[in-house]
Design an enzyme around this catalytic site. Structure first.
Site, PDB file in Angstrom:
ATOM      1  N   LYS A  63      18.549  32.046 -38.630  1.00  0.00           N
ATOM      2  CA  LYS A  63      17.958  33.000 -37.523  1.00  0.00           C
ATOM      3  C   LYS A  63      16.580  32.495 -36.918  1.00  0.00           C
ATOM      4  CE  LYS A  63      20.686  37.093 -38.428  1.00  0.00           C
ATOM      5  NZ  LYS A  63      20.790  38.556 -38.806  1.00  0.00           N
ATOM      6  N   GLN A 106      17.227  42.938 -41.934  1.00  0.00           N
ATOM      7  CA  GLN A 106      18.517  42.223 -42.580  1.00  0.00           C
ATOM      8  C   GLN A 106      19.131  43.325 -43.568  1.00  0.00           C
ATOM      9  OE1 GLN A 106      19.898  39.527 -41.216  1.00  0.00           O
ATOM     10  NE2 GLN A 106      21.539  39.738 -42.884  1.00  0.00           N
ATOM     11  N   ASP A 123      19.587  43.956 -32.593  1.00  0.00           N
ATOM     12  CA  ASP A 123      20.740  44.120 -33.604  1.00  0.00           C
ATOM     13  C   ASP A 123      21.861  44.961 -32.902  1.00  0.00           C
ATOM     14  OD1 ASP A 123      21.167  42.412 -35.602  1.00  0.00           O
ATOM     15  OD2 ASP A 123      20.064  43.651 -37.009  1.00  0.00           O
TER      16      ASP A 123
HETATM   17  N1  GUN Z   1      23.955  41.740 -42.234  1.00  0.00           N
HETATM   18  C1  GUN Z   1      25.205  41.140 -42.023  1.00  0.00           C
HETATM   19  N2  GUN Z   1      25.314  41.093 -40.508  1.00  0.00           N
HETATM   20  C2  GUN Z   1      24.087  41.479 -40.100  1.00  0.00           C
HETATM   21  C3  GUN Z   1      23.374  41.372 -38.813  1.00  0.00           C
HETATM   22  O1  GUN Z   1      24.053  40.919 -37.755  1.00  0.00           O
HETATM   23  N3  GUN Z   1      22.396  42.145 -38.664  1.00  0.00           N
HETATM   24  C4  GUN Z   1      21.485  42.332 -39.707  1.00  0.00           C
HETATM   25  N4  GUN Z   1      20.220  42.985 -39.461  1.00  0.00           N
HETATM   26  N5  GUN Z   1      22.127  42.543 -41.099  1.00  0.00           N
HETATM   27  C5  GUN Z   1      23.270  42.038 -41.365  1.00  0.00           C
END
Ligand code: GUN
Length: 292
Positions: free
Chosen positions: A52, A96, A119
């Protein structure tokens, strides 16, 4: 059979985003700033957050990675979320998941300002999604919608079977595919671990979205000729022949399912890269939604 190539599609979107950043610079506007909060050292999470941040750098976004020890208390993490909510320089941020067991993920999700929740996990954004109001769509389902759009796949009147009801993928995707817009207008069946006669149901699907994280779960005998298949599974499987010591496997027995499909996403290189660019699109949108 045509591959739904998330790698090349996401590359094209990254170029569009880079151009949007350049245009903002020319117009004297702020550059989008995404912050990612990572707690602990989970291998998968480290990789995802790393990509990211790397993608932000590639397209010219500002990015900050805040990496905390897994001993951080819930209160300290909530304080950090509050700080980010109030930081004018931060347009969007993510925490995350998963978080260590001593931290309540729901509390953390609820603490994030919905206007910065790129998100799309906050109930306010999920509610906006259900009501077709402006807000942030969760990144993985939004990435899949983008693939439908870019490949001009008809979804109206189709039977879409979603396998898996996770809050992040299956549940929101089932709602989005049923909305009165494109891509959407499908007749949706949401299946899960308690579903009876799963094979019979999936065999009726024009569109299959599998999001359960079970390698090779969707086999050719479950797929109707000409179906569109989207594979959201990304499971690490130990493999000593690989440099990293593992390979990534999707939910779909690709080799045998692909020849029956009209379109199918590969793993890796399908839905995965689209998730990351959706997050970037949301971050750009955060600026627009917040009038910057
Ligand atoms: N863990 C697995 N996929 C995601 C996501 O798209 N965002 C976040 N914050 N955590 C995750």
């Amino acid at each position: 059979m045509q591959l739904l190539d998330g790698k090349s599609t996401s590359k094209a979107i990254k170029e569009e985003l880079s151009q949007a950043v350049e245009q903002r610079k020319k117009d004297g506007k702020k550059i989008p700033h995404l912050v990612a909060v990572l707690v602990g050292n989970d291998g998968g999470s480290l990789t995802y957050v790393g990509s990211k941040v790397k993608t932000c750098q590639k397209i010219g976004f500002e990015s900050t990675l805040i990496h905390k020890e897994d001993t951080i208390s819930e209160k300290e993490l909530l304080d950090l979320v509050n700080e980010l909510n109030n930081d004018e320089n931060v347009d969007g941020f993510i925490v995350q998941l998963p978080l260590p067991k001593h931290i309540d993920e729901k509390k953390v999700t609820l603490a994030i300002d919905p206007k910065k929740d790129v998100d799309g996990f906050h109930p306010m954004n999920l509610g906006n999604m259900v009501l077709d109001l402006p807000g942030f769509l969760p990144a993985t389902p939004a990435g899949m919608l983008e693939l439908f759009k870019r490949y001009e796949i008809e979804t109206s009147g189709k039977h879409c079977v979603v396998i898996g009801r996770s809050h992040i993928v299956g549940a929101p995707m089932s709602i989005m595919m049923g909305r009165n817009s494109y891509p959407g207008n499908s007749t949706v069946t949401l299946t899960h671990s308690r579903t009876k006669n799963l094979k019979e149901i999936v065999l009726q699907a024009d569109i299959i979205i599998s999001a359960i994280g079970k390698p090779g779960f969707l086999t050719a005998d479950m797929v109707k000729e000409g179906a569109v298949v989207m594979d959201v599974g990304i499971t690490r499987i130990e493999d000593e022949t690989k440099k990293k010591g593992y390979r990534i496997s999707g939910d779909v027995d690709f080799e045998n399912v692909a020849p029956k499909c009209s379109y199918i996403t590969p793993v890796p290189g399908g839905v995965g890269p689209m998730t990351i660019v959706s997050l970037m699109m949301n971050t750009l949108k955060a600026m627009e939604l917040n009038g910057k």
